[in-house]
Design an enzyme around this catalytic site. Sequence first.
Site, PDB file in Angstrom:
ATOM      1  N   ASN A   9      -5.657   5.996  13.445  1.00  0.00           N
ATOM      2  CA  ASN A   9      -4.472   6.699  12.954  1.00  0.00           C
ATOM      3  C   ASN A   9      -4.802   8.192  12.915  1.00  0.00           C
ATOM      4  OD1 ASN A   9      -2.342   7.769  11.535  1.00  0.00           O
ATOM      5  ND2 ASN A   9      -2.780   6.682   9.609  1.00  0.00           N
ATOM      6  N   LYS A  11      -2.926  10.671  12.377  1.00  0.00           N
ATOM      7  CA  LYS A  11      -2.108  11.436  11.411  1.00  0.00           C
ATOM      8  C   LYS A  11      -1.590  12.730  12.059  1.00  0.00           C
ATOM      9  CE  LYS A  11      -4.545   9.173   7.701  1.00  0.00           C
ATOM     10  NZ  LYS A  11      -4.937   9.149   6.296  1.00  0.00           N
ATOM     11  N   HIS A  96       2.895   3.195   5.940  1.00  0.00           N
ATOM     12  CA  HIS A  96       1.651   3.840   5.499  1.00  0.00           C
ATOM     13  C   HIS A  96       1.876   4.479   4.127  1.00  0.00           C
ATOM     14  CE1 HIS A  96      -1.727   6.583   5.297  1.00  0.00           C
ATOM     15  NE2 HIS A  96      -2.309   5.816   6.200  1.00  0.00           N
ATOM     16  N   GLU A  98       1.048   7.222   2.968  1.00  0.00           N
ATOM     17  CA  GLU A  98       1.495   8.626   3.003  1.00  0.00           C
ATOM     18  C   GLU A  98       3.004   8.709   3.246  1.00  0.00           C
ATOM     19  OE1 GLU A  98      -1.428   9.870   5.871  1.00  0.00           O
ATOM     20  OE2 GLU A  98      -2.973   9.566   4.351  1.00  0.00           O
ATOM     21  N   GLU A 168      -4.692  -1.346   2.771  1.00  0.00           N
ATOM     22  CA  GLU A 168      -5.246  -0.017   2.552  1.00  0.00           C
ATOM     23  C   GLU A 168      -5.045   0.389   1.096  1.00  0.00           C
ATOM     24  OE1 GLU A 168      -5.412   2.345   6.496  1.00  0.00           O
ATOM     25  OE2 GLU A 168      -3.502   2.742   5.563  1.00  0.00           O
ATOM     26  N   GLY A 174      -8.671   8.477   2.710  1.00  0.00           N
ATOM     27  CA  GLY A 174      -9.006   9.896   2.808  1.00  0.00           C
ATOM     28  C   GLY A 174      -9.899  10.412   1.691  1.00  0.00           C
ATOM     29  N   SER A 213     -11.081   5.018   4.209  1.00  0.00           N
ATOM     30  CA  SER A 213     -12.437   5.564   4.337  1.00  0.00           C
ATOM     31  C   SER A 213     -13.397   4.638   5.071  1.00  0.00           C
ATOM     32  CB  SER A 213     -12.998   5.947   2.955  1.00  0.00           C
ATOM     33  OG  SER A 213     -12.195   6.962   2.377  1.00  0.00           O
ATOM     34  N   GLY A 234      -8.503   6.402   9.778  1.00  0.00           N
ATOM     35  CA  GLY A 234      -7.933   7.736   9.805  1.00  0.00           C
ATOM     36  C   GLY A 234      -8.978   8.744  10.253  1.00  0.00           C
TER      37      GLY A 234
HETATM   38  P1  PGA Z   1      -8.945   7.261   6.236  1.00  0.00           P
HETATM   39  O1  PGA Z   1      -7.406   6.926   6.511  1.00  0.00           O
HETATM   40  O2  PGA Z   1      -9.748   6.402   7.175  1.00  0.00           O
HETATM   41  O3  PGA Z   1      -9.066   8.734   6.526  1.00  0.00           O
HETATM   42  O4  PGA Z   1      -9.204   6.929   4.816  1.00  0.00           O
HETATM   43  C1  PGA Z   1      -6.985   5.603   6.730  1.00  0.00           C
HETATM   44  C2  PGA Z   1      -5.494   5.584   6.897  1.00  0.00           C
HETATM   45  O5  PGA Z   1      -4.821   6.441   6.293  1.00  0.00           O
HETATM   46  O6  PGA Z   1      -4.952   4.735   7.624  1.00  0.00           O
END
Ligand code: PGA
Length: 254
Positions: A9, A11, A96, A98, A168, A174, A213, A234
């Site tokens: 992803n 982003k 997601h 976000e 998630e 993140g 993460s 991500g």
């Molecule tokens: P991250 O994001 O690996 O940076 O934690 C995962 C995601 O948002 O799908």
Amino acid sequence: MKQMLIAGNWKMYKNLTEAVELAEIISRWVEANRPKSTIEISPPFPFLHPISKIIEGTMVKLGAQNCHYQPEGAFTGEISPSMLASVGCQYVIIGHSERRTFFKEDDILISKKIHAVVNYSLKPIFCIGETLDERQNNLTYKVLERQIQTGLTNLQKEFIQKIVIAYEPVWAIGTGISATTEQINEAHEFVRNLLVELFNDEGRKILILYGGSLNSKNAKEILSLPNVHGGLIGKASLDASEFIKIIEYAEQSH
Ligand code: PGA
């Protein structure tokens, strides 16, 4: 054999040149190594078409990060599932955290998007997960149940196999701190049982990814868990060598 999907992803990161370069490195590696795992990347919208040309004929799959639920219409700034299919997408990340947090997407809107996506022969990577507050108040399973039940409500049998779930935990996205293997195991088992309750044997075949993460340091441990069928990645998917290391660990976990 355990089926695995490693999804990136991206982003709202990269410019066109950087995105093309990253896609080139990944597709070159995938073609040279031909992993058993399915490898998917979800770049930002403007890069989908150029990247579709780069990965054409390779085993790398293309996905988007969001879409509208209508096929077309006066929805300024939005993108439909059929448009995504027309540029070679096979996956769409839906729900997601976000999008839920910053764009106020709720379970009902997410459900509409999931139904639209499967209708256009695309596969939703349906994200679910609890916030820290919800976990601390012992609401994790209540939240996961609500998200899944509403998201997949009235899903026709023929579409069940298109669904991919990404667990998630919001607090792990993140932050550099992934969930523990116990937390992941427990949540994935809960999700699996719920899917079997809802869809019987069909529910056993749905892939459940972990996200939050996930990186080259924890991938070996997390991806080898029996209930984990890959990852939605991500930050670590923005770096070709990190992403490839994660794929290599996935290859050891089939
Ligand atoms: P991250 O994001 O690996 O940076 O934690 C995962 C995601 O948002 O799908």
